[in-house]
Write an enzyme that holds these catalytic residues in place. Structure first.
Site, short mmCIF file in Angstrom:
data_model
loop_
_atom_site.label_atom_id
_atom_site.label_comp_id
_atom_site.label_asym_id
_atom_site.label_seq_id
_atom_site.Cartn_x
_atom_site.Cartn_y
_atom_site.Cartn_z
N GLU A 127 37.86 51.18 30.30
CA GLU A 127 38.17 49.56 30.92
C GLU A 127 38.07 48.84 29.79
O GLU A 127 38.27 47.23 30.13
CB GLU A 127 37.86 49.82 32.65
CG GLU A 127 38.98 50.93 33.20
CD GLU A 127 41.02 50.24 33.26
OE1 GLU A 127 40.87 49.00 33.18
OE2 GLU A 127 41.68 51.00 33.16
N GLU A 155 37.55 40.00 32.16
CA GLU A 155 38.66 39.74 31.69
C GLU A 155 38.89 38.02 31.51
O GLU A 155 38.32 37.57 31.58
CB GLU A 155 40.23 39.66 33.02
CG GLU A 155 41.31 39.54 31.61
CD GLU A 155 41.99 39.11 32.65
OE1 GLU A 155 43.50 39.36 32.58
OE2 GLU A 155 42.14 39.28 34.29
#
Length: 321
Positions: A127, A155
């Protein structure tokens, strides 16, 4: 033969008999002790198998040292990464300490414990990896594609604030609920639920997950330890052998193994689409490599490592928390 010689022989013979008896006693005692020890060992193994308090597993820090952490995530602080200096071993151990009494990394003996940690970190590394970006950077180290985990903490340049109408967890003004953490959290309702569990106001301060590594690890472990829905297994339960598939699970090819943890955490994003799914295969590659690095060996990965043919556990739902 003179009387003195006869007496001397008798005395010596008597001493020999005494010594012989003494040695026999010692041998008999040693044999009995060995038998007792064997019985005690067998008894302890039985207790261990039943997970009683008589058999105590090692702690995470005993099984997973700082050297192992550095080996798994050796490139996380490289100059071109996006979370330099953020992730560290101490933050993980601090976060994990809260969940160790609940079984995280402490269930089932060395093999099962290490296998669970390898599985957890395989998801974390996948991830948060920037391997694909580094592959395009000529100056980046090229020793292993699995060493780029924990490159990100959130992100970058999200194209959405991930806000959805919710009466229970309404969006706070000006807050973006884009992916943050070791197992990135998305959407206001997931931040709200997680914050409630961790007793931190993540609904109004989502940025806490990208500002505090201990909290970010704690959030990931919480997700690992808890099922997505009631009456479903958690990834933890799957990896430590505490999940028994239902007939529906078996018919859907959902069986215990690392592949089921992918199904739980990623759903249709990676599962049920055949064996060519790139992200699923990267996850598996991390898992197998981490097993090797943790002295377990990929040959002990267990059955059902992929989810390529599994029916998705939670279809048409958000795959990430």
């Amino acid at each position: 033969m003179e009387a003195k010689q006869v007496n001397r022989i008798l005395v010596v013979a008597g001493i020999c008999l005494m010594i012989s008896s003494w040695l026999c006693c010692i041998e008999a005692a040693a044999a009995a002790a060995a038998a007792d020890e064997n019985e005690e060992t067998k008894f302890k193994k039985i207790l261990c198998a039943k997970a009683t308090s008589d058999c105590k597993n090692k702690t995470i820090s005993e099984l997973f040292t700082v050297d192992k952490f550095e080996s798994l995530f050796s490139h996380r602080n490289a100059p071109m990464t996006h979370a330099q200096g953020f992730w560290d071993y101490h933050s993980f151990i601090t976060a994990a300490a809260h969940y160790e009494p609940k079984g995280f990394g402490t269930t089932g003996g060395d093999l099962v414990q290490k296998r669970e940690l390898a599985a957890f970190f395989a998801h974390v590394a996948t991830e948060t990896s920037c391997e694909s970006l580094m592959a395009q950077t000529p100056t980046a180290p090229s020793d292993s594609a699995t060493k780029w985990g924990l490159c990100y903490k959130e992100e970058l340049s999200p194209d959405s604030t991930y806000c959805e109408s919710s009466l229970v967890y309404p969006c706070a003004p000006g807050v973006s609920y884009h992916g943050r953490g070791a197992l990135p959290v998305y959407w206001n309702y997931n931040y709200g639920q997680l914050g409630q569990a961790l007793k931190v106001d993540l609904l109004h301060h989502a940025e806490y997950l990208s500002n505090n590594a201990t909290l970010a690890f704690a959030a990931a472990i919480w997700r690992w330890m808890n099922p997505m829905k009631v009456k479903q297994p958690s990834a933890h339960q799957v990896m430590v052998g505490k999940w028994v598939p239902t007939k529906n699970d078996t018919d859907s090819l959902r069986l215990p193994g690392f592949g089921m943890t992918i199904n739980i955490l990623k759903a249709e994003a990676e599962c049920g689409t055949g064996s060519d799914d790139k992200q699923m295969n990267q996850r598996i590659a991390h898992y197998l490599d981490f097993l090797d690095q943790m002295d377990v060996g990929r040959e002990n990965a267990g059955d059902n490592v992929d989810c390529s043919e599994q029916k998705v556990l939670n279809p048409s739902s958000s795959a990430s928390t």
